[in-house]
Design an enzyme around this catalytic site. Structure first.
Site, PDB file in Angstrom:
ATOM      1  N   THR A  76      -5.217  -7.837  -1.997  1.00 19.56           N
ATOM      2  CA  THR A  76      -5.988  -6.827  -2.720  1.00 19.56           C
ATOM      3  C   THR A  76      -5.541  -6.893  -4.173  1.00 19.56           C
ATOM      4  O   THR A  76      -4.398  -6.566  -4.491  1.00 19.56           O
ATOM      5  CB  THR A  76      -5.736  -5.409  -2.155  1.00 19.56           C
ATOM      6  OG1 THR A  76      -6.038  -5.420  -0.769  1.00 19.56           O
ATOM      7  CG2 THR A  76      -6.605  -4.391  -2.868  1.00 19.56           C
TER       8      THR A  76
ATOM      9  N   LYS B  72     -13.626  -3.798  -1.973  1.00 21.22           N
ATOM     10  CA  LYS B  72     -12.373  -3.198  -1.482  1.00 21.22           C
ATOM     11  C   LYS B  72     -12.047  -1.931  -2.286  1.00 21.22           C
ATOM     12  O   LYS B  72     -11.537  -0.949  -1.744  1.00 21.22           O
ATOM     13  CB  LYS B  72     -11.230  -4.228  -1.587  1.00 21.22           C
ATOM     14  CG  LYS B  72      -9.851  -3.705  -1.211  1.00 21.22           C
ATOM     15  CD  LYS B  72      -9.666  -3.494   0.272  1.00 21.22           C
ATOM     16  CE  LYS B  72      -8.274  -2.952   0.571  1.00 21.22           C
ATOM     17  NZ  LYS B  72      -7.990  -2.777   1.990  1.00 21.22           N
TER      18      LYS B  72
ATOM     19  N   LYS C 156      -1.044   1.101  -5.882  1.00 19.69           N
ATOM     20  CA  LYS C 156      -1.435  -0.163  -6.527  1.00 19.69           C
ATOM     21  C   LYS C 156      -2.966  -0.289  -6.491  1.00 19.69           C
ATOM     22  O   LYS C 156      -3.606  -0.574  -7.492  1.00 19.69           O
ATOM     23  CB  LYS C 156      -0.787  -1.338  -5.789  1.00 19.69           C
ATOM     24  CG  LYS C 156      -1.081  -2.696  -6.363  1.00 19.69           C
ATOM     25  CD  LYS C 156      -1.709  -3.737  -5.495  1.00 19.69           C
ATOM     26  CE  LYS C 156      -1.590  -3.761  -4.042  1.00 19.69           C
ATOM     27  NZ  LYS C 156      -2.503  -4.694  -3.362  1.00 19.69           N
TER      28      LYS C 156
HETATM   29  P1  NAP Z   1       3.960  -7.531   2.474  1.00 18.83           P
HETATM   30  O1  NAP Z   1       4.325  -7.343   3.911  1.00 18.83           O
HETATM   31  O2  NAP Z   1       4.805  -6.885   1.430  1.00 18.83           O
HETATM   32  O3  NAP Z   1       3.908  -9.116   2.216  1.00 18.83           O
HETATM   33  C1  NAP Z   1       3.701  -9.641   0.945  1.00 18.83           C
HETATM   34  C2  NAP Z   1       3.783 -11.153   1.043  1.00 18.83           C
HETATM   35  O4  NAP Z   1       3.586 -11.719  -0.248  1.00 18.83           O
HETATM   36  C3  NAP Z   1       5.142 -11.672   1.524  1.00 18.83           C
HETATM   37  O5  NAP Z   1       4.950 -12.836   2.280  1.00 18.83           O
HETATM   38  C4  NAP Z   1       5.852 -11.988   0.203  1.00 18.83           C
HETATM   39  O6  NAP Z   1       6.891 -12.945   0.345  1.00 18.83           O
HETATM   40  C5  NAP Z   1       4.703 -12.550  -0.596  1.00 18.83           C
HETATM   41  N1  NAP Z   1       4.926 -12.475  -2.036  1.00 18.83           N
HETATM   42  C6  NAP Z   1       4.925 -11.358  -2.814  1.00 18.83           C
HETATM   43  N2  NAP Z   1       5.153 -11.679  -4.097  1.00 18.83           N
HETATM   44  C7  NAP Z   1       5.267 -13.030  -4.130  1.00 18.83           C
HETATM   45  C8  NAP Z   1       5.513 -13.955  -5.172  1.00 18.83           C
HETATM   46  N3  NAP Z   1       5.653 -13.554  -6.454  1.00 18.83           N
HETATM   47  N4  NAP Z   1       5.593 -15.259  -4.860  1.00 18.83           N
HETATM   48  C9  NAP Z   1       5.450 -15.674  -3.581  1.00 18.83           C
HETATM   49  N5  NAP Z   1       5.224 -14.841  -2.540  1.00 18.83           N
HETATM   50  C10 NAP Z   1       5.143 -13.539  -2.822  1.00 18.83           C
HETATM   51  O7  NAP Z   1       2.460  -7.064   2.194  1.00 18.83           O
HETATM   52  P2  NAP Z   1       1.240  -6.915   3.220  1.00 18.83           P
HETATM   53  O8  NAP Z   1       1.277  -5.577   3.842  1.00 18.83           O
HETATM   54  O9  NAP Z   1       1.151  -8.125   4.077  1.00 18.83           O
HETATM   55  O10 NAP Z   1       0.016  -6.880   2.180  1.00 18.83           O
HETATM   56  C11 NAP Z   1      -0.438  -8.060   1.541  1.00 18.83           C
HETATM   57  C12 NAP Z   1      -1.718  -7.748   0.773  1.00 18.83           C
HETATM   58  O11 NAP Z   1      -2.704  -7.239   1.668  1.00 18.83           O
HETATM   59  C13 NAP Z   1      -1.548  -6.690  -0.325  1.00 18.83           C
HETATM   60  O12 NAP Z   1      -2.358  -7.003  -1.415  1.00 18.83           O
HETATM   61  C14 NAP Z   1      -2.024  -5.415   0.359  1.00 18.83           C
HETATM   62  O13 NAP Z   1      -2.520  -4.466  -0.575  1.00 18.83           O
HETATM   63  C15 NAP Z   1      -3.129  -5.961   1.241  1.00 18.83           C
HETATM   64  N6  NAP Z   1      -3.440  -5.140   2.421  1.00 18.83           N
HETATM   65  C16 NAP Z   1      -2.437  -4.669   3.215  1.00 18.83           C
HETATM   66  C17 NAP Z   1      -2.736  -3.886   4.323  1.00 18.83           C
HETATM   67  C18 NAP Z   1      -1.640  -3.312   5.228  1.00 18.83           C
HETATM   68  O14 NAP Z   1      -1.950  -2.442   6.061  1.00 18.83           O
HETATM   69  N7  NAP Z   1      -0.399  -3.754   5.130  1.00 18.83           N
HETATM   70  C19 NAP Z   1      -4.076  -3.579   4.615  1.00 18.83           C
HETATM   71  C20 NAP Z   1      -5.081  -4.105   3.816  1.00 18.83           C
HETATM   72  C21 NAP Z   1      -4.748  -4.871   2.709  1.00 18.83           C
HETATM   73  P3  NAP Z   1       8.386 -12.498   0.773  1.00 18.83           P
HETATM   74  O15 NAP Z   1       8.389 -12.483   2.277  1.00 18.83           O
HETATM   75  O16 NAP Z   1       9.261 -13.522   0.206  1.00 18.83           O
HETATM   76  O17 NAP Z   1       8.621 -11.126   0.162  1.00 18.83           O
END
Ligand code: NAP
Length: 290
Positions: free
Chosen positions: A98, A173, A241
């Protein structure tokens, strides 16, 4: 079967990549910044891991990504070891992060220049949707690469639609998050009021959820909201965010989002209460604060 890479094995990416392997039957290569997670994924699902987004992207038909925000995306895509450096001509890069519509358009233009396609494809459905492979995916970009990517995305999505040009997925979104923000505050106020009025909340909800006040949030969250339990999904810091992205876009397009701006401030109060990692239904905690 296609050759697919997945970049970013977070809460969402880890199970999504798993579905590509198990349900889709694709040849999958994963990359994660913290390498231990990629190793755990390979142990669980098979497939391969790569040390950089660039090497993960090399020779793939499709590259999917799901990282945190615009800055993360810029690093993973355009950094020195970024995916852009490894993409094959004619391949499709699908981004599930997102992020802003602006970065989606920037990545689309860069991809076109380099000879591959880019689709912005944020998701809704949360952790449970990712784990069960039933996400909703809203896409922006060109029709032909979308049609090809859609078949791959199907491994983890129940619905996926091309809404319009580059950035249209991210804009959709934003609409999604704007709709949710006001609704959760309304539900919080309704529950808070019911308690103050001395009503039997269970009976109230069992009744009004059959009428016009019904919502997914009401059906799935009212019990945990009343119990003050906020460990059921999308975190407040992520929502802030997203609302920041919505408010930024509204400044550009002239939309008026007074309730969204207010709810963003209520979430900042939740954060001040220590709720950065609470789920988004925690707005009720501000009203119930002693
Ligand atoms: P998350 O668990 O915090 O995972 C983030 C991922 O991105 C991790 O694999 C992290 O690697 C990687 N990452 C972050 N910064 C990076 C960088 N600078 N370089 C390389 N890798 C990087 O987040 P999530 O919940 O999966 O969400 C991911 C996206 O989906 C976000 O944009 C969020 O808004 C969206 N989203 C989430 C949900 C939900 O319910 N969680 C629902 C809809 C949409 P590391 O493991 O090394 O930290």
């Amino acid at each position: 079967m296609a050759k697919v890479a997945f970049l970013g094995l977070g809460v969402m990416g880890y199970p999504m990549a798993g579905h590509l392997k198990n349900k889709g039957g694709h040849e999958v290569t994963v990359y994660n910044r913290t390498a231990a997670k990629a190793e755990a994924w390979v142990k669980q699902y098979g497939g391969k891991s790569a040390l950089t987004p660039k090497t993960a992207a090399q020779g793939q038909d499709f590259v999917m990504a799901c990282v945190g925000n615009d800055n993360d995306l810029r690093q993973v895509m355009l950094g020195p070891d970024g995916a852009f450096g490894g993409m094959a001509k004619g391949a499709v890069l699908v981004d599930h992060t997102t992020a802003s519509a602006e970065i989606a358009r920037e990545l689309y233009t860069g991809a076109k220049k380099a000879g591959f396609d880019f689709i912005d494809a944020p998701v809704s459905g949360g952790q449970a949707g990712a784990e069960n492979g039933v996400l909703t995916v809203m896409c922006g970009g060109d029709a032909a690469p979308f049609a090809r990517a859609e078949k791959v995305i199907a491994a983890y999505a129940r619905a996926r639609n091309l809404i319009g040009n580059a950035g249209a997925g991210q804009l959709t979104k934003m609409v999604n998050q704007i709709c949710i923000a006001g609704l959760v505050q309304g539900l919080s106020e309704g529950l808070h009021f019911a308690k103050k009025a001395g009503l039997d909340v269970e009976k109230v909800m069992a009744t009004i959820s059959k009428g016009a006040a019904q919502s997914w949030q009401m059906e799935n969250r009212y019990k945990t909201m009343v119990a003050g339990k906020f460990d059921y999904g999308f975190a407040v810091e992520w929502m802030r965010k997203d609302l920041g992205i919505c408010l930024g876009e509204a400044r550009n397009n002239g939309a008026h989002l007074p309730v969204t701006a207010l709810v963003d401030q209520f979430y900042s109060e939740v954060q001040a209460m220590g709720g950065t990692r609470w789920d988004t239904s925690s707005l009720i905690a501000v009203l119930e604060r002693k």
